[in-house]
Design a protein around this motif. Structure first.
Motif, PDB file in Angstrom:
ATOM      1  N   UNK A 189       0.694  -1.402  -0.104  1.00 53.10           N
ATOM      2  CA  UNK A 189      -0.062   0.052   0.065  1.00 53.10           C
ATOM      3  C   UNK A 189       0.848   1.340  -0.042  1.00 53.10           C
ATOM      4  N   UNK A 190       2.149   1.227  -0.179  1.00 47.15           N
ATOM      5  CA  UNK A 190       2.874   2.202   0.135  1.00 47.15           C
ATOM      6  C   UNK A 190       3.814   2.282  -1.573  1.00 47.15           C
ATOM      7  N   UNK A 191       4.357   3.540  -2.003  1.00 45.03           N
ATOM      8  CA  UNK A 191       5.208   3.634  -2.767  1.00 45.03           C
ATOM      9  C   UNK A 191       6.611   3.007  -2.351  1.00 45.03           C
ATOM     10  N   UNK A 192       7.409   2.175  -3.103  1.00 47.90           N
ATOM     11  CA  UNK A 192       8.434   1.602  -2.881  1.00 47.90           C
ATOM     12  C   UNK A 192       9.677   1.825  -3.880  1.00 47.90           C
ATOM     13  N   UNK A 193      10.835   2.031  -3.576  1.00 42.32           N
ATOM     14  CA  UNK A 193      11.798   1.907  -4.358  1.00 42.32           C
ATOM     15  C   UNK A 193      12.915   0.727  -3.674  1.00 42.32           C
ATOM     16  N   UNK A 194      12.933  -0.341  -4.629  1.00 41.70           N
ATOM     17  CA  UNK A 194      13.668  -1.409  -4.344  1.00 41.70           C
ATOM     18  C   UNK A 194      14.930  -1.587  -4.857  1.00 41.70           C
ATOM     19  N   UNK A 195      15.985  -1.612  -4.482  1.00 40.76           N
ATOM     20  CA  UNK A 195      17.265  -1.737  -5.292  1.00 40.76           C
ATOM     21  C   UNK A 195      18.050  -2.828  -4.787  1.00 40.76           C
ATOM     22  N   UNK A 196      18.521  -3.573  -5.636  1.00 42.81           N
ATOM     23  CA  UNK A 196      19.627  -4.848  -5.384  1.00 42.81           C
ATOM     24  C   UNK A 196      20.757  -4.322  -5.953  1.00 42.81           C
ATOM     25  N   UNK A 197      21.861  -4.541  -5.075  1.00 37.34           N
ATOM     26  CA  UNK A 197      23.255  -3.752  -5.492  1.00 37.34           C
ATOM     27  C   UNK A 197      24.307  -4.792  -4.534  1.00 37.34           C
ATOM     28  N   UNK A 198      25.669  -4.114  -4.783  1.00 39.78           N
ATOM     29  CA  UNK A 198      26.698  -4.720  -4.002  1.00 39.78           C
ATOM     30  C   UNK A 198      27.951  -3.573  -4.006  1.00 39.78           C
ATOM     31  N   UNK A 199      28.601  -3.761  -3.040  1.00 39.56           N
ATOM     32  CA  UNK A 199      29.772  -2.661  -2.923  1.00 39.56           C
ATOM     33  C   UNK A 199      30.910  -3.069  -3.898  1.00 39.56           C
ATOM     34  N   UNK A 200      31.027  -4.133  -4.494  1.00 33.99           N
ATOM     35  CA  UNK A 200      32.105  -4.482  -5.693  1.00 33.99           C
ATOM     36  C   UNK A 200      31.747  -4.064  -6.803  1.00 33.99           C
ATOM     37  N   UNK A 201      30.326  -3.651  -7.152  1.00 30.28           N
ATOM     38  CA  UNK A 201      29.674  -3.408  -8.420  1.00 30.28           C
ATOM     39  C   UNK A 201      29.851  -2.002  -8.926  1.00 30.28           C
ATOM     40  N   UNK A 202      30.701  -1.814 -10.161  1.00 29.55           N
ATOM     41  CA  UNK A 202      31.010  -0.534 -10.486  1.00 29.55           C
ATOM     42  C   UNK A 202      29.713   0.364 -10.866  1.00 29.55           C
ATOM     43  N   UNK A 203      28.711  -0.437 -11.710  1.00 23.88           N
ATOM     44  CA  UNK A 203      27.407   0.318 -11.949  1.00 23.88           C
ATOM     45  C   UNK A 203      26.510   0.618 -10.660  1.00 23.88           C
ATOM     46  N   UNK A 204      26.635   0.010  -9.513  1.00 23.42           N
ATOM     47  CA  UNK A 204      25.987  -0.063  -8.518  1.00 23.42           C
ATOM     48  C   UNK A 204      26.568   1.308  -7.570  1.00 23.42           C
ATOM     49  N   UNK A 205      28.089   1.103  -7.502  1.00 25.26           N
ATOM     50  CA  UNK A 205      28.595   2.426  -6.865  1.00 25.26           C
ATOM     51  C   UNK A 205      28.393   3.677  -7.748  1.00 25.26           C
ATOM     52  N   UNK A 206      28.410   3.791  -9.057  1.00 24.15           N
ATOM     53  CA  UNK A 206      27.859   4.963  -9.934  1.00 24.15           C
ATOM     54  C   UNK A 206      26.620   5.388  -9.477  1.00 24.15           C
ATOM     55  N   UNK A 207      25.585   4.681  -9.339  1.00 23.51           N
ATOM     56  CA  UNK A 207      24.506   5.301  -9.143  1.00 23.51           C
ATOM     57  C   UNK A 207      24.026   5.586  -7.638  1.00 23.51           C
ATOM     58  N   UNK A 208      24.785   5.160  -6.652  1.00 22.10           N
ATOM     59  CA  UNK A 208      24.564   5.482  -5.310  1.00 22.10           C
ATOM     60  C   UNK A 208      24.591   6.765  -4.932  1.00 22.10           C
ATOM     61  N   UNK A 209      25.306   7.881  -5.329  1.00 22.32           N
ATOM     62  CA  UNK A 209      24.996   9.176  -5.092  1.00 22.32           C
ATOM     63  C   UNK A 209      23.728   9.695  -5.480  1.00 22.32           C
ATOM     64  N   UNK A 210      23.219   9.407  -6.547  1.00 23.71           N
ATOM     65  CA  UNK A 210      21.845   9.533  -6.828  1.00 23.71           C
ATOM     66  C   UNK A 210      20.675   9.046  -6.150  1.00 23.71           C
ATOM     67  N   UNK A 211      21.000   7.920  -5.619  1.00 19.31           N
ATOM     68  CA  UNK A 211      19.996   6.909  -4.596  1.00 19.31           C
ATOM     69  C   UNK A 211      20.040   7.881  -3.399  1.00 19.31           C
ATOM     70  N   UNK A 212      21.157   8.157  -2.922  1.00 18.56           N
ATOM     71  CA  UNK A 212      21.671   8.861  -1.702  1.00 18.56           C
ATOM     72  C   UNK A 212      20.682  10.478  -1.852  1.00 18.56           C
ATOM     73  N   UNK A 213      20.596  10.998  -2.789  1.00 17.61           N
ATOM     74  CA  UNK A 213      20.170  12.288  -2.922  1.00 17.61           C
ATOM     75  C   UNK A 213      18.484  12.072  -2.860  1.00 17.61           C
ATOM     76  N   UNK A 214      18.106  11.134  -3.743  1.00 20.39           N
ATOM     77  CA  UNK A 214      16.684  10.833  -3.752  1.00 20.39           C
ATOM     78  C   UNK A 214      16.174  10.271  -2.346  1.00 20.39           C
TER      79      UNK A 214
END
Length: 135
Positions: free
Chosen positions: A23-48
């Motif tokens: 019943x809520x809006x959910x942003x669900x993200x699967x990631x890892x600390x060793x994953x370069x694309x994951x690391x690249x998008x994390x600053x925008x995730x933190x801002x959001x």
């Protein structure tokens, strides 16, 4: 439609039942600390997360040990909650590559299903979230 029968735990060992997001809006993200694309998008995730943490549910999931996750989070100044799965992933979240992000509306419908890095703090994502909040 999203399957909500799924158990997660945070770094303190507290169990989080994904059913609590129903019943809520959910942003669900699967990631890892060793994953370069994951690391690249994390600053925008933190801002959001900083702007929307009180309006929608954020669920960040990693299979890594919390000692690794905690070090990564502290080093980068990220303050969102990260979970490890404690039960089998629901079928619609049985992913094969990361990062993988889902934006789920209040009705449980997946509105965005994105594999790979993205700018999650962009105008189009924010507009989509605002629309979903108002529904």
């Amino acid at each position: 439609m999203t399957d909500y029968n799924w158990g997660l735990k945070n770094k303190e060992g507290d169990v989080f039942n994904f059913k609590s997001t129903k019943g809520k809006v959910v942003l669900l993200n699967f990631w890892a600390t060793w994953c370069p694309p994951c690391i690249a998008e994390m600053p925008s995730m933190q801002d959001l997360y900083t702007d929307y943490k009180d309006k929608i549910e954020f669920v960040f999931v990693s299979n890594e040990d919390f000692t690794v996750i905690n070090k990564f989070m502290a080093k980068n100044g990220y303050d969102f909650q990260v979970y490890n799965p404690v039960t089998q992933y629901p079928e619609n979240f049985d992913i094969s590559s990361i990062p993988r992000t889902f934006l789920i509306g209040k009705s449980g419908n997946i509105v965005i299903d994105k594999t790979g890095a993205a700018n999650w703090n962009g105008d189009s994502v924010r507009e989509t979230i605002e629309t979903l909040i108002k529904k």
